[in-house]
Design a protein around this motif. Structure first.
Motif, PDB file in Angstrom:
ATOM      1  N   ARG A 525       0.828  -1.203   0.000  1.00 22.59           N
ATOM      2  CA  ARG A 525       0.000   0.000   0.000  1.00 22.59           C
ATOM      3  C   ARG A 525       0.867   1.260   0.000  1.00 22.59           C
ATOM      4  NH1 ARG A 525      -4.600   2.470   0.632  1.00 22.59           N
ATOM      5  NH2 ARG A 525      -4.886   4.166   2.140  1.00 22.59           N
ATOM      6  N   ASP A 528       2.223   1.756  -3.455  1.00 21.94           N
ATOM      7  CA  ASP A 528       1.210   2.254  -4.380  1.00 21.94           C
ATOM      8  C   ASP A 528       0.913   3.728  -4.135  1.00 21.94           C
ATOM      9  OD1 ASP A 528       1.078  -0.248  -5.467  1.00 21.94           O
ATOM     10  OD2 ASP A 528      -0.712  -0.869  -4.354  1.00 21.94           O
ATOM     11  N   ILE A 529       0.825   4.096  -2.860  1.00 23.75           N
ATOM     12  CA  ILE A 529       0.554   5.508  -2.539  1.00 23.75           C
ATOM     13  C   ILE A 529       1.709   6.383  -3.009  1.00 23.75           C
ATOM     14  CG2 ILE A 529       0.270   7.138  -0.627  1.00 23.75           C
ATOM     15  CD1 ILE A 529      -1.264   4.944   0.843  1.00 23.75           C
ATOM     16  N   ARG A 530       2.922   5.881  -2.848  1.00 23.85           N
ATOM     17  CA  ARG A 530       4.074   6.665  -3.300  1.00 23.85           C
ATOM     18  C   ARG A 530       4.030   6.858  -4.819  1.00 23.85           C
ATOM     19  NH1 ARG A 530      10.067   4.802  -1.721  1.00 23.85           N
ATOM     20  NH2 ARG A 530       9.367   5.632   0.278  1.00 23.85           N
ATOM     21  N   ARG A 531       3.676   5.793  -5.538  1.00 24.93           N
ATOM     22  CA  ARG A 531       3.589   5.925  -6.991  1.00 24.93           C
ATOM     23  C   ARG A 531       2.481   6.897  -7.388  1.00 24.93           C
ATOM     24  NH1 ARG A 531       4.353  -0.469  -8.755  1.00 24.93           N
ATOM     25  NH2 ARG A 531       6.603  -0.570  -8.320  1.00 24.93           N
ATOM     26  N   GLN A 532       1.334   6.816  -6.685  1.00 15.71           N
ATOM     27  CA  GLN A 532       0.267   7.768  -6.964  1.00 15.71           C
ATOM     28  C   GLN A 532       0.720   9.195  -6.676  1.00 15.71           C
ATOM     29  OE1 GLN A 532      -3.324   6.668  -4.898  1.00 15.71           O
ATOM     30  NE2 GLN A 532      -3.109   4.505  -5.473  1.00 15.71           N
ATOM     31  N   ARG A 533       1.441   9.359  -5.584  1.00 17.74           N
ATOM     32  CA  ARG A 533       1.936  10.686  -5.241  1.00 17.74           C
ATOM     33  C   ARG A 533       2.858  11.212  -6.325  1.00 17.74           C
ATOM     34  NH1 ARG A 533       6.492  10.903  -0.946  1.00 17.74           N
ATOM     35  NH2 ARG A 533       7.570  10.293  -2.860  1.00 17.74           N
ATOM     36  N   PHE A 535       2.891  10.317  -9.444  1.00 17.74           N
ATOM     37  CA  PHE A 535       2.095  10.606 -10.634  1.00 17.74           C
ATOM     38  C   PHE A 535       1.392  11.952 -10.500  1.00 17.74           C
ATOM     39  CE2 PHE A 535      -2.126  10.534 -12.591  1.00 17.74           C
ATOM     40  CZ  PHE A 535      -1.783  10.404 -13.937  1.00 17.74           C
ATOM     41  N   HIS A 536       0.788  12.192  -9.340  1.00 21.87           N
ATOM     42  CA  HIS A 536       0.073  13.449  -9.147  1.00 21.87           C
ATOM     43  C   HIS A 536       1.036  14.633  -9.117  1.00 21.87           C
ATOM     44  CE1 HIS A 536      -3.835  11.678  -8.784  1.00 21.87           C
ATOM     45  NE2 HIS A 536      -3.492  10.919  -7.751  1.00 21.87           N
TER      46      HIS A 536
END
Length: 944
Positions: A525, A528-533, A535-536
């Motif tokens: 998790r 995944d959050i780091r990758r989303q961060r 990306f954003h």
């Protein structure tokens, strides 16, 4: 098992009638008897209880029971004589929550409730000789203050001790009986002589009563001696004896003179062991048993116990023959060990000089001792073994390291684990080597030495893979995964955790597998959050760039005349044209919120004192809205990292009286209250009568305490000051009085310790009374704490809060906010925790934890500065790290890069040499290849 005869009740053959003072010992409640055994034979207590049809749980404590865990185990086995299977819940609780770490009171309370449920209505509990529990450990207070209270309503509890060692504070309502109430008179002595057919004259009995001080046990022994040895000999001894001990020694000589040599050897061994049993004597001596006499108390199961008041007189009577031979002690110890009485067997082996057998028995008992919290007992045994013997038993060295780590001695523990790993490796014991290396790795990680932690974990993993030890493969991979996750290397952490899960599946332990699944899911998790961060963040950057381009197009369009303006003029004329088309285009001013470099006055003030906006990562409690003060102590605005000192003191109430009041009010109202970090208000803000005083405690570096910004100048004593430090460091937790007594007066008797505590607290209150009328230290339900109504601020807590906030903010990519928090935190750290008390034991763990956190914060801040090109500030931080840990190779390398990027190549090369010398001197190692390569690149003036 434990030593069985300790819980064997005395057999009642014939005992004198109990005195009036003992009439109520069979009633529910506590009877506290302060008397020697000569004034109160154990048979008399048993007779009184059995007369009321009460079969008691009986425990005759020994010196080994001063260990709280040993006393609990002894009580469990004593109760099992009446209730087989008793005490399982307490033993399980001791295993799951060891008393030395989790605390003893709850375990003693639990056993008290178990006893209350197991004993029948009107049951009884007898514990003899509790004065042996009064030592450095709080065992006596735990027994009287926590175990007995649940029993007293439905159980008769009898506790005995010698008059020379009072049992300390007892529950309220206890019945006290002393030697004066137990003395027998001449009439009673005459009845005892008639019952024993002693044939003693009235005058002899008067002398016996006088010499013995009215001790019923000695009077009864004199009557028994007269019936066996003859009245003339006893009467002559009465005339010649000058004291009770002298009289008993004369009678013992006459009694023993008729015994055989084998019988005398048996008596000497019984005197040394305090107990006798036919099988024990047969094992130790091949034959013989102690001569029958009044010195022996018959117990259940064939055991006998030597009365205390006979021991010294009999040793005097036997002289040189009173000490058994070493071989006899060895054989007795082996027999006791076979019976499970290791707490008595091991000291005998050590006394006999059989160190190898003692080490073997300790190794067999060590796991049970560690599991049940018998750490005091195990530590005493290990301390008695010389290092040469310990080297033959690496598991004992490992156990010593385990104990040292629990005591807060990580340096000692790491050396023990390292030695154990070397010995296990030399003995080709891969399991022991893996266990020791993983323990050393865990301690190194806890101390911030990640490189060493990873090296030892990798070594353990290599050994486990080589011999296919699935259990240690799993835990070595677990440790490596934890180390990777701690530094944000999430892909590596996932790989290690997957390896751990595969090894755990081979072992088939469902609990380990479930733990690994939970951790694996959390790491996934986070990744995944780091990758989303990321990306954003990229999307944000792209959107910001597109917005700037659109704004530029708009500016160009508005700055030039609109197309078709001439046609509009021709059709509508100049006067009818809107003015906005005829004036020059307005100059665009960017939105203030979009300018990250522009700050309002309020934001600037917050930035200076460290009270900055924080991202809403989690809900926070809003502070009380009564008074807002920006008047922190000087340490909050002093930073070791700033080149120029900045001091700001602004109070909203003062600012509102000036020209900037409106601006400040607008800024305050614009900020949500949950996003402000408030400090205690100054005493002059609001009504002083309604505002509780602010208490600021500085424990990082020199110790200082301020009440409403006024320093406490006069401390009552070193103990009073130390007490306040302990309460401040552990607030808001109440600290039990017994804990404070044991902490600061461990060797004093309970009453003396309590008096010392009261004196220290009185002086402490006097010191604060000069500054405030509000009580600072409160006492409630047997515990002390700092008044919770005070607005308490502790620099160590603020430091940790700032560090935690900085890490959270850094985790979401807000480097500016993280930098602010880290700067305030490092400014708060004026020195090590309680640096004024370097030799106290209790602050060691907190001091080391805070020191490691401080070094980590300097490292994090240095990385941020280095990334921002602030090389001078980063160099200052590296120097601060190296002052405290000259072997931090990463700090040396970063400092070398800072010097090199500022064009100071000679300083960079000098720093490389300092790194080499520190590593050789302190660790006897060479720098890592990467460090050597960095030095060569700097020497060649390459870009680093």
């Amino acid at each position: 098992m434990t030593f069985a005869p300790k819980s064997a009740a005395p057999k009642v053959v014939r005992a004198p009638s109990p005195p009036v003072a003992l009439e109520r010992i069979a009633d529910n409640g506590l009877t506290l008897i302060s008397s020697s055994g000569a004034h109160l034979p154990a048979e008399m207590i048993a007779t009184t209880l059995l007369a009321r049809h009460q079969t008691p749980v009986w425990l005759r404590v020994g010196v080994e029971d001063s260990d709280p865990a040993m006393l609990l185990i002894s009580l469990v086995h004593a109760a099992r004589r009446l209730a087989p299977g008793f005490g399982g819940a307490t033993l399980e609780a001791m295993r799951r929550s060891p008393g030395p770490i989790c605390g003893w009171p709850q375990l003693f309370v639990q056993l008290g409730h178990e006893l209350a449920g197991a004993l029948p209505p009107g049951g009884a509990l007898v514990i003899e000789h509790v004065h042996l529990l009064a030592g450095q450990q709080p065992t006596l207070g735990l027994l009287l203050g926590h175990l007995l209270p649940p029993l007293l309503q439905h159980t008769a509890c009898v506790v005995t001790s010698t008059p020379r060692t009072p049992p300390g504070a007892a529950p309220s309502g206890a019945r006290a009986v002393d030697a004066a109430q137990l003395r027998v008179d001449l009439a009673t002595a005459l009845r005892m002589a008639d019952a024993a057919d002693a044939g003693l004259s009235r005058r002899a009995l008067e002398r016996a009563t006088a010499v013995s001080g009215g001790a019923v046990g000695i009077v009864g022994d004199i009557c028994a001696a007269a019936a066996t040895l003859g009245a003339p000999l006893v009467e002559q001894s009465l005339v010649q004896a000058g004291s009770a001990d002298d009289l008993l020694a004369r009678l013992a000589r006459a009694w023993i003179s008729t015994a055989t040599a084998e019988t005398q050897q048996a008596l000497a061994l019984a005197l040394h062991l305090e107990y006798s049993h036919p099988q024990l004597m047969a094992a130790a001596l091949d034959a013989g048993r102690p001569p029958v006499g009044p010195w022996m108390v018959p117990l259940a199961e064939g055991w006998q116990w030597v009365r205390r008041h006979w021991r010294e007189p009999m040793r005097r009577a036997m002289r040189a023959g009173a000490r058994p031979a070493g071989t006899q002690l060895h054989r007795a110890a082996c027999w006791l060990g076979e019976q499970g009485a290791t707490e008595r067997a091991i000291p005998l082996l050590l006394e006999a000089g059989d160190l190898n057998t003692a080490a073997q028995m300790i190794a067999a008992a060590a796991d049970g001792c560690m599991s049940h919290g018998q750490w005091q007992t195990l530590a005493g045994w290990l301390d008695a073994l010389p290092s040469a013997t310990l080297r033959a038993w690496p598991w004992l060295i490992y156990a010593g390291g385990d104990l040292a780590s629990a005591r807060g001695q990580p340096g000692v523990a790491r050396k023990a684990f390292d030695m154990a790993a070397s010995l296990f490796t030399a003995r080709h014991d891969p399991e022991g080597a893996c266990q020791s290396m993983l323990a050393e790795s865990a301690l190194a990680a806890w101390q911030g030495d990640r490189a060493h932690a990873q090296a030892r974990a990798l070594a353990a993993s290599t050994i486990a893979d080589a011999v296919n030890l699935s259990w240690y493969q799993a835990w070595a991979a677990w440790q490596l995964g934890c180390l990777a996750a701690s530094t944000g290397e999430l892909d590596d952490a996932l790989a290690y955790f997957e390896r751990a899960a595969a090894a755990a599946a081979v072992v088939g332990d469902p609990m380990v597998l479930d733990l690994l699944r939970q951790v694996d899911a959390l790491v996934l998790r986070q990744r995944d959050i780091r990758r989303q961060r990321d990306f954003h963040q990229q999307a944000f950057v792209a959107a910001e760039r597109a917005e700037l381009e659109a704004a530029e197009h708009l500016r160009r369009a508005l700055s030039a005349p609109p197309e078709g303006l001439d046609l509009l003029l021709d059709v509508h004329g100049w006067s009818r044209m809107p003015l906005m088309l005829k004036l020059p285009a307005p100059v665009l001013v960017a939105n203030e919120d979009a300018e990250p470099e522009r700050k309002s006055l309020w934001q600037s003030l917050l930035g200076v004192v460290g009270l900055r906006r924080r991202p809403r990562l989690e809900p926070e409690l809003a502070p009380p809205p009564a008074v807002l003060s920006l008047r922190p102590s000087l340490s909050l605005v002093r930073s070791q990292l700033e080149l120029e000192a900045v001091t700001v003191a602004v109070d909203v109430a003062d600012a509102r009286s000036g020209a900037g009041s409106g601006l400040l009010e607008r800024e305050v109202n614009a900020l949500p209250p949950t996003e402000l970090v408030l400090l205690p208000a100054s005493p002059e803000s609001g009504d002083p009568a309604l505002t509780p005083p602010a208490l600021a405690v500085h424990m990082l570096g020199p110790f200082r305490v301020l009440v409403n910004e006024r320093a406490v100048e006069s401390w009552p004593s070193g103990r009073g000051r130390a007490l306040f430090k302990y309460l401040a460091a552990h607030h808001p937790q109440p600290i039990a009085r017994d804990t404070l007594m044991d902490m600061f007066w461990p060797e004093a008797a309970p009453e003396a310790a309590r008096n010392s505590l009261n004196v220290a607290l009185h002086g402490l209150r006097q010191a604060f009374r000069a500054l405030t009328d509000v009580p600072v230290v409160l006492f409630h339900e047997g515990a002390y704490r700092i008044n919770p109504e005070l607005r308490l601020w502790v620099d160590a807590e603020e430091f940790e809060r700032r560090v935690d906030a900085g890490r959270r903010i850094q985790g979401v990519g807000e480097l500016g906010g993280a930098t602010a928090e880290y700067e305030v935190a490092t400014g708060l750290y004026q020195g090590d925790f309680m640096a004024d008390d370097p030799y106290d034991d209790w602050p060691v763990l907190a001091r080391e934890r805070l020191r490691v956190s401080y070094l980590d914060t300097l490292d994090r801040l240095g990385q941020i500065y280095f990334g921002q090109g602030k090389y001078a500030a980063c160099a200052n931080l590296c120097q601060l790290i190296l002052v405290r840990d000259s072997c931090r190779e990463d700090a040396h390398c970063r400092l070398m890069r800072c010097y090199a990027r500022q064009g100071q190549h000679p300083l960079a090369l000098r720093q490389y040499q300092a790194c080499v010398e520190a590593l050789r001197k302190e660790l006897d190692v060479e720098p890592a290849p990467a460090t050597t390569q960095l030095g060569e690149r700097i020497r060649r003036r390459e870009q680093v």
